[in-house]
Design a protein around this motif. Structure first.
Motif, PDB file in Angstrom:
ATOM      1  N   PRO A 111     -11.315   4.555 -12.596  1.00 31.27           N
ATOM      2  CA  PRO A 111     -12.202   5.108 -13.467  1.00 31.27           C
ATOM      3  C   PRO A 111     -13.213   6.018 -13.005  1.00 31.27           C
ATOM      4  N   TYR A 112     -13.511   7.041 -13.870  1.00 29.41           N
ATOM      5  CA  TYR A 112     -14.424   8.199 -13.560  1.00 29.41           C
ATOM      6  C   TYR A 112     -15.591   7.733 -12.676  1.00 29.41           C
ATOM      7  N   MET A 113     -15.679   8.135 -11.430  1.00 31.76           N
ATOM      8  CA  MET A 113     -16.874   8.102 -10.665  1.00 31.76           C
ATOM      9  C   MET A 113     -17.214   6.489 -10.109  1.00 31.76           C
ATOM     10  N   TRP A 114     -16.125   5.614 -10.331  1.00 35.92           N
ATOM     11  CA  TRP A 114     -16.216   4.391  -9.468  1.00 35.92           C
ATOM     12  C   TRP A 114     -16.000   4.532  -8.032  1.00 35.92           C
ATOM     13  N   TRP A 115     -17.028   3.780  -7.121  1.00 37.48           N
ATOM     14  CA  TRP A 115     -16.901   3.875  -5.672  1.00 37.48           C
ATOM     15  C   TRP A 115     -15.670   3.092  -5.411  1.00 37.48           C
ATOM     16  N   HIS A 116     -14.817   3.684  -4.277  1.00 36.21           N
ATOM     17  CA  HIS A 116     -13.751   2.852  -3.890  1.00 36.21           C
ATOM     18  C   HIS A 116     -13.594   3.059  -2.076  1.00 36.21           C
ATOM     19  N   GLY A 117     -13.457   1.891  -1.485  1.00 39.03           N
ATOM     20  CA  GLY A 117     -13.106   2.138  -0.232  1.00 39.03           C
ATOM     21  C   GLY A 117     -11.584   1.766  -0.078  1.00 39.03           C
ATOM     22  N   ASP A 132     -15.271   9.844  -6.760  1.00 40.30           N
ATOM     23  CA  ASP A 132     -14.667  10.856  -7.169  1.00 40.30           C
ATOM     24  C   ASP A 132     -15.161  11.275  -8.310  1.00 40.30           C
ATOM     25  N   LEU A 133     -15.192  12.691  -8.537  1.00 44.07           N
ATOM     26  CA  LEU A 133     -15.775  13.275  -9.715  1.00 44.07           C
ATOM     27  C   LEU A 133     -14.697  13.501 -10.970  1.00 44.07           C
ATOM     28  N   MET A 134     -13.707  12.702 -10.522  1.00 46.68           N
ATOM     29  CA  MET A 134     -12.676  12.788 -11.795  1.00 46.68           C
ATOM     30  C   MET A 134     -12.043  11.100 -11.729  1.00 46.68           C
ATOM     31  N   GLU A 135     -11.150  10.782 -12.762  1.00 47.62           N
ATOM     32  CA  GLU A 135     -10.277   9.882 -12.814  1.00 47.62           C
ATOM     33  C   GLU A 135      -9.455   9.792 -11.986  1.00 47.62           C
ATOM     34  N   ASN A 136      -8.666   8.729 -11.571  1.00 48.46           N
ATOM     35  CA  ASN A 136      -7.739   8.695 -10.462  1.00 48.46           C
ATOM     36  C   ASN A 136      -6.639   7.600 -10.678  1.00 48.46           C
ATOM     37  N   VAL A 137      -5.459   8.035 -10.583  1.00 46.18           N
ATOM     38  CA  VAL A 137      -4.420   7.259 -10.595  1.00 46.18           C
ATOM     39  C   VAL A 137      -3.712   7.262  -9.065  1.00 46.18           C
ATOM     40  N   ALA A 138      -4.001   6.232  -8.397  1.00 44.16           N
ATOM     41  CA  ALA A 138      -3.249   6.138  -7.082  1.00 44.16           C
ATOM     42  C   ALA A 138      -1.951   5.272  -6.773  1.00 44.16           C
ATOM     43  N   LEU A 190      -6.394   1.729 -21.885  1.00 46.23           N
ATOM     44  CA  LEU A 190      -6.828   1.198 -20.660  1.00 46.23           C
ATOM     45  C   LEU A 190      -8.042   2.357 -20.174  1.00 46.23           C
ATOM     46  N   ARG A 191      -7.765   3.467 -20.202  1.00 47.67           N
ATOM     47  CA  ARG A 191      -9.153   4.606 -19.758  1.00 47.67           C
ATOM     48  C   ARG A 191     -10.136   4.142 -20.771  1.00 47.67           C
ATOM     49  N   ALA A 192      -9.882   3.954 -22.106  1.00 50.37           N
ATOM     50  CA  ALA A 192     -11.155   3.822 -22.955  1.00 50.37           C
ATOM     51  C   ALA A 192     -11.931   2.580 -22.311  1.00 50.37           C
ATOM     52  N   GLU A 193     -11.355   1.651 -21.840  1.00 51.60           N
ATOM     53  CA  GLU A 193     -12.252   0.432 -21.415  1.00 51.60           C
ATOM     54  C   GLU A 193     -13.105   0.696 -20.213  1.00 51.60           C
ATOM     55  N   ARG A 194     -12.726   1.820 -19.200  1.00 48.29           N
ATOM     56  CA  ARG A 194     -13.508   2.386 -18.234  1.00 48.29           C
ATOM     57  C   ARG A 194     -13.694   1.110 -17.208  1.00 48.29           C
ATOM     58  N   ARG A 195     -12.530   0.391 -16.925  1.00 44.70           N
ATOM     59  CA  ARG A 195     -12.623  -0.515 -16.061  1.00 44.70           C
ATOM     60  C   ARG A 195     -11.312  -0.372 -15.166  1.00 44.70           C
TER      61      ARG A 195
END
Length: 340
Positions: free
Chosen positions: A236-242, A159-165, A24-29
């Motif tokens: 994923p890394y540096m995706w914008w999210h509200g 964020d400047l990192m990946e994130n699992v919320a 999943l991470r490799a897809e960057r989605r």
């Protein structure tokens, strides 16, 4: 719902083991991981109601005071700037987590409560029993953080990192934009931000398209997901999210991490230095430096050191402790010099 209309849903995937999560991470989605933490005791407590999860957190015996933020009722839950961008529309408070939680319960039924949040507290430090009982096996070496509040809205940011919320209590709606929508999201100032990196100046729920017309383009690339307690979202890394919290008591646990070599410089710091060094040069000079950056940093023309023998490549060669150390020495010499 935004005036621009509904968004497509973020894909739901099964990624409960290390191999599938790596794929999943490799897809960057982004992806929704339904039920990823449904077995947590904290989620079970949340299913007993607002008082249930509050009692659970209090029973975890918070070890220290916490910092919180509060915006008045007229902010309608949106943590943002004041009207003239000279400050923020909320104030910061300090106190006991137990008192904050009880206040959340007290105002839960109010028609127009203030917006309240305790954000990004390190769980292992603040709530050790919670950290021991509620673990994410996918990221055993990442320190979790907890976010607690009522019905609040957080502006799109990256964020400047990946994130699992991971949603623990209350539903949360996430609206995501890919990193290439930067220009269409109208970022705010660097110096004054609610939480670090610049945020979008556009309110997704009520976008002012006369002032921010390109936001409609960003919206065409956006997607969203609503998490129930026990669900998780991979950002994923540096995706914008509200983020919008939809309940009177809302709790999220998140995991931030990056696989970047810790010996490397911080890209965000480098961005700020690039602004300092290049932003105000004459346009023709900036164009020259853009070509140099493309060549040496982003390898637009291939490996910039390919024509050199390995012993002569120096800092252009493959990363190694010795080469990274040499770069740091050069930078210390540069920044340690007198100001010009």
């Amino acid at each position: 719902m935004s005036a621009l209309g509904p968004l497509p849903s973020i894909a739901e995937v099964e990624a409960g083991d290390t191999a599938s999560f790596a794929a999943l991470r490799a897809e960057r989605r982004p992806a929704v991981l339904r039920g990823l933490v449904a077995g947590w005791p904290a989620v079970a407590a949340a299913r007993r109601g607002d008082a249930g999860i509050v009692d659970y957190l209090v029973d975890c015996a918070p070890t220290r005071p916490v910092s919180g933020i509060m915006a008045p009722a007229e902010a309608h839950g949106r943590f943002f700037y004041n009207d003239d961008l000279t400050g923020l529309n909320f104030r910061r408070l300090n106190g006991r987590l137990e008192d904050f939680l009880r206040e959340l319960l007290r105002i839960a039924g109010a028609e127009a409560p203030p917006a309240m949040a305790v954000q990004s507290e390190a769980i292992a430090e603040l709530l050790p029993p919670f950290a021991r009982a509620n673990r994410l096996d996918l990221l055993p070496h990442v320190a979790p953080r907890i976010w607690i509040g009522n019905r609040i809205r957080v502006a799109p940011h990256y964020d400047l990192m990946e994130n699992v919320a991971c949603c623990v209590a209350g539903r949360r709606r996430f609206t995501l934009f890919p990193p290439d929508q930067l220009a269409n999201l109208y970022p705010g100032p660097f110096e004054l931000t609610p939480a670090g990196t610049p945020i979008s100046m556009v309110d997704p729920a009520d976008p002012d398209l006369e002032r921010y017309p390109k936001f409609a383009i960003a919206w065409d690339s956006a997607s969203e997901a609503t998490l129930e307690p026990g669900d998780a979202l991979y950002i994923p890394y540096m995706w914008w999210h509200g983020v919008e919290s939809l309940e009177a008591v809302s709790i999220l646990v998140n995991y931030w991490w990056t696989d970047h070599d810790a010996a490397l410089g911080a890209p965000y710091d480098a961005l700020l230095h690039n602004l300092f060094a290049f932003r105000h040069l004459p346009p023709a000079d900036r164009a020259i430096w853009r070509d140099l950056l493309d060549h040496y940093v982003f390898e637009a023309n291939g490996d910039p050191a390919a024509h050199l023998p390995p012993h002569a490549q120096g800092i252009l060669g493959p990363a190694s402790p010795q080469r990274l150390g040499a770069m740091r020495t050069m930078l210390r010499r540069i920044f340690g010099g007198s100001e010009r």
